[in-house]
Design a protein around this motif. Structure first.
Motif, PDB file in Angstrom:
ATOM      1  N   UNK A  69       0.818  -1.219   0.000  1.00 35.75           N
ATOM      2  CA  UNK A  69       0.000   0.000   0.000  1.00 35.75           C
ATOM      3  C   UNK A  69       0.850   1.268   0.000  1.00 35.75           C
ATOM      4  N   UNK A  70       2.168   1.116  -0.196  1.00 37.59           N
ATOM      5  CA  UNK A  70       3.146   2.216  -0.239  1.00 37.59           C
ATOM      6  C   UNK A  70       3.160   3.017   1.060  1.00 37.59           C
ATOM      7  N   UNK A  71       2.893   2.327   2.178  1.00 34.53           N
ATOM      8  CA  UNK A  71       2.995   2.962   3.492  1.00 34.53           C
ATOM      9  C   UNK A  71       4.363   2.636   4.101  1.00 34.53           C
ATOM     10  N   UNK A  72       4.926   3.590   4.839  1.00 31.30           N
ATOM     11  CA  UNK A  72       6.251   3.411   5.428  1.00 31.30           C
ATOM     12  C   UNK A  72       6.119   3.348   6.944  1.00 31.30           C
ATOM     13  N   UNK A  73       6.537   2.185   7.504  1.00 31.56           N
ATOM     14  CA  UNK A  73       6.523   2.024   8.958  1.00 31.56           C
ATOM     15  C   UNK A  73       7.904   2.382   9.504  1.00 31.56           C
ATOM     16  N   UNK A  74       7.948   3.328  10.424  1.00 32.78           N
ATOM     17  CA  UNK A  74       9.227   3.839  10.926  1.00 32.78           C
ATOM     18  C   UNK A  74      10.005   2.797  11.725  1.00 32.78           C
ATOM     19  N   UNK A  75       9.304   1.807  12.289  1.00 32.16           N
ATOM     20  CA  UNK A  75      10.012   0.843  13.140  1.00 32.16           C
ATOM     21  C   UNK A  75      10.779  -0.212  12.326  1.00 32.16           C
ATOM     22  N   UNK A  76      10.528  -0.264  10.976  1.00 32.54           N
ATOM     23  CA  UNK A  76      11.240  -1.212  10.126  1.00 32.54           C
ATOM     24  C   UNK A  76      12.334  -0.482   9.355  1.00 32.54           C
ATOM     25  N   UNK A  77      13.470  -1.175   9.161  1.00 31.71           N
ATOM     26  CA  UNK A  77      14.547  -0.644   8.333  1.00 31.71           C
ATOM     27  C   UNK A  77      15.057  -1.763   7.422  1.00 31.71           C
ATOM     28  N   UNK A  78      15.499  -1.374   6.232  1.00 30.67           N
ATOM     29  CA  UNK A  78      16.121  -2.338   5.318  1.00 30.67           C
ATOM     30  C   UNK A  78      17.631  -2.205   5.433  1.00 30.67           C
ATOM     31  N   UNK A  79      18.310  -3.368   5.371  1.00 29.61           N
ATOM     32  CA  UNK A  79      19.757  -3.355   5.569  1.00 29.61           C
ATOM     33  C   UNK A  79      20.525  -3.766   4.312  1.00 29.61           C
ATOM     34  N   UNK A  80      19.814  -3.834   3.167  1.00 31.78           N
ATOM     35  CA  UNK A  80      20.518  -4.215   1.945  1.00 31.78           C
ATOM     36  C   UNK A  80      19.679  -3.922   0.707  1.00 31.78           C
ATOM     37  N   UNK A  81      20.334  -3.963  -0.449  1.00 30.32           N
ATOM     38  CA  UNK A  81      19.649  -3.601  -1.703  1.00 30.32           C
ATOM     39  C   UNK A  81      18.647  -4.659  -2.160  1.00 30.32           C
ATOM     40  N   UNK A  82      18.838  -5.892  -1.731  1.00 32.19           N
ATOM     41  CA  UNK A  82      17.907  -6.941  -2.145  1.00 32.19           C
ATOM     42  C   UNK A  82      16.515  -6.672  -1.572  1.00 32.19           C
ATOM     43  N   UNK A  83      16.431  -6.382  -0.284  1.00 37.30           N
ATOM     44  CA  UNK A  83      15.152  -6.095   0.349  1.00 37.30           C
ATOM     45  C   UNK A  83      14.532  -4.826  -0.232  1.00 37.30           C
ATOM     46  N   UNK A  84      15.370  -3.835  -0.519  1.00 39.95           N
ATOM     47  CA  UNK A  84      14.845  -2.601  -1.111  1.00 39.95           C
ATOM     48  C   UNK A  84      14.251  -2.866  -2.498  1.00 39.95           C
ATOM     49  N   UNK A  85      14.905  -3.716  -3.283  1.00 44.77           N
ATOM     50  CA  UNK A  85      14.391  -4.058  -4.624  1.00 44.77           C
ATOM     51  C   UNK A  85      13.079  -4.814  -4.520  1.00 44.77           C
ATOM     52  N   UNK A  86      13.007  -5.770  -3.587  1.00 48.36           N
ATOM     53  CA  UNK A  86      11.767  -6.540  -3.405  1.00 48.36           C
ATOM     54  C   UNK A  86      10.626  -5.618  -2.969  1.00 48.36           C
ATOM     55  N   UNK A  87      10.908  -4.688  -2.066  1.00 46.08           N
ATOM     56  CA  UNK A  87       9.882  -3.759  -1.582  1.00 46.08           C
ATOM     57  C   UNK A  87       9.413  -2.840  -2.709  1.00 46.08           C
ATOM     58  N   UNK A  88      10.320  -2.398  -3.546  1.00 44.26           N
ATOM     59  CA  UNK A  88       9.943  -1.539  -4.674  1.00 44.26           C
ATOM     60  C   UNK A  88       9.066  -2.298  -5.659  1.00 44.26           C
ATOM     61  N   UNK A  89       9.419  -3.565  -5.913  1.00 41.05           N
ATOM     62  CA  UNK A  89       8.614  -4.385  -6.826  1.00 41.05           C
ATOM     63  C   UNK A  89       7.208  -4.606  -6.269  1.00 41.05           C
ATOM     64  N   UNK A  90       7.124  -4.867  -4.950  1.00 38.17           N
ATOM     65  CA  UNK A  90       5.796  -5.069  -4.350  1.00 38.17           C
ATOM     66  C   UNK A  90       4.982  -3.777  -4.387  1.00 38.17           C
ATOM     67  N   UNK A  91       5.623  -2.656  -4.198  1.00 36.77           N
ATOM     68  CA  UNK A  91       4.896  -1.376  -4.262  1.00 36.77           C
ATOM     69  C   UNK A  91       4.348  -1.147  -5.665  1.00 36.77           C
ATOM     70  N   UNK A  92       5.149  -1.468  -6.676  1.00 37.18           N
ATOM     71  CA  UNK A  92       4.690  -1.319  -8.056  1.00 37.18           C
ATOM     72  C   UNK A  92       3.497  -2.236  -8.334  1.00 37.18           C
ATOM     73  N   UNK A  93       3.582  -3.488  -7.865  1.00 30.67           N
ATOM     74  CA  UNK A  93       2.462  -4.421  -8.029  1.00 30.67           C
ATOM     75  C   UNK A  93       1.232  -3.938  -7.273  1.00 30.67           C
TER      76      UNK A  93
END
Length: 404
Positions: free
Chosen positions: A361-385
């Motif tokens: 739903x393209x919402x950002x939860x402040x308590x979560x953080x990504x620690x690498x580019x793989x997770x960031x890519x997966x999150x971007x793909x899910x946001x697009x979907x």
């Protein structure tokens, strides 16, 4: 008589004969009686039909094409295999019975030949028309309610104003039938049209009512069967919409689009869509390089549209697709190992699910953080979907609401 006179008389006769033959061949109506006048058919009553059935030893093969049966009550008669229409292929002459306003209620007309007959205002309530031939009939305002018309041929039939209520039409041939203004309600075509089954359609051309057709027509129709099915479903859709039957119209539209998608398959694309290039092989030859990738992409995109929303007719599919994405991506985040809490506390599976819902739903939860580019890519793909699926859901819901 002098020889000169004999020659003159002979020449005059020959000239007159040649002129007569020319005029007769080019202007036959001026020398012969008119053939436009309709042949007067002898009137035949119910008792006459029963008597002819007894004389014939049954209704099979009984030729009634020369009789006027208009207005007669033929209710509950066994007329299976009877012939109401004959066609002389050599002379191209049709002879058909006049069956206007005839009552065929509860009659058995299975495998009967009714081609090109006049069936206007005729009643077929609960009649058996299994494998009957109604090709080219004039059946305006006729009633086919609760009639068994499975595997019947209605090719080029005129059915304006005809009533089809709970009619069984599975495997029937409705190609070129005029059904746009017919009253069609709850018909049974759950097993599909004749054109959808290649084996059944091929068998159709060996039936008694079409087996005399030249082989080229069989081959041509078999090659164009998906296009024919698409046209039939389009006509059914228009008939449903004209009478406010939006649920049935939705199903017909779905089938129409699926039949169109079947023409995009690689081994059929050239047959259905390669006419322009085939007619211009010279300067359009280069288009073949793009032809197959184009229709492969069209088929794939069409398939995705059907899978995701049923071409805008099935919003629930879009909901299930959204849930599938939301519950699948947590496993990808878990496998990546690059999602963590900001305070480094341990994550549970429910936490990955919450993060997936936020990414969808393209919402950002402040308590979560990504620690690498793989997770960031997966999150971007899910946001697009997520954006695409939500837009598709709004379209499908709006489409259904506007129709209802």
């Amino acid at each position: 008589m002098k020889p000169r006179d004999w020659l003159l008389a002979t020449g005059t006769l020959v000239f007159g004969y040649l002129v007569g033959q020319y005029v007769q061949s080019h202007f036959p109506s001026s020398l012969s009686p008119s053939t436009d006048t309709k042949t007067i058919q002898p009137k035949l009553t119910r008792k006459g039909v029963i008597r002819l059935i007894k004389v014939n030893g049954g209704s099979k093969g009984l030729d009634l094409s020369a009789y006027d049966l208009s207005g007669e009550n033929l209710r509950n008669l066994d007329l299976s295999g009877a012939i109401f229409s004959t066609y002389q292929f050599e002379n191209k002459i049709y002879r058909s019975a006049d069956l206007a306003s005839v009552n065929f209620t509860d009659s058995n007309l299975s495998r009967a030949n009714l081609a090109a007959t006049n069936l206007q205002n005729a009643g077929f309530w609960q009649a058996n028309l299994y494998e009957a031939s109604l090709q080219g009939v004039q059946a305006q305002n006729a009633s086919f309610s609760q009639t068994d018309m499975r595997r019947a041929t209605l090719f080029a039939a005129r059915l304006e104003g005809a009533s089809f209520w709970h009619t069984q039409l599975a495997g029937a041939n409705l190609y070129a039938a005029r059904i746009a203004n017919a009253h069609i309600t709850e018909i049974d075509i759950k097993d599909g049209l004749l054109q959808e089954d290649e084996q059944a359609y091929n068998k159709h051309f060996h039936q008694w009512y079409v087996h005399k057709l030249p082989n080229k027509y069989r081959v041509r129709n078999l090659q164009q069967r998906h296009q024919q099915a698409e046209e039939i479903y389009m006509n059914l859709k228009n008939a449903y919409i004209s009478h406010g039957r939006y649920r049935e119209a939705s199903h017909a539209y779905l089938k129409e689009r699926r039949m169109r998608r079947a023409t995009y398959v690689l081994w059929r694309a050239k047959r259905y869509h390669g006419e322009v290039i085939a007619r211009n092989p010279g300067f359009l030859r280069w288009r073949w390089l793009w032809f197959y990738p184009k229709y492969m992409w069209l088929w794939f995109f069409d398939w995705l549209t059907d899978l995701g929303s049923g071409y805008g007719e099935r919003p629930l599919r879009t909901v299930w697709l959204a849930l599938f994405v939301i519950f699948t991506f947590p496993w990808l985040y878990w496998l990546s190992g690059q999602i963590a809490f900001a305070d480094n506390s341990p994550l549970q599976w429910i936490d990955y699910l919450i993060y997936s819902l936020g990414a969808f739903t393209t919402m950002d939860f402040a308590r979560f953080v990504t620690t690498g580019w793989i997770a960031e890519t997966i999150a971007s793909l899910e946001a697009l979907l997520g954006i695409s699926i939500l837009a598709l859901l709004m379209f499908a819901l709006g489409n259904r609401i506007s129709r209802s």
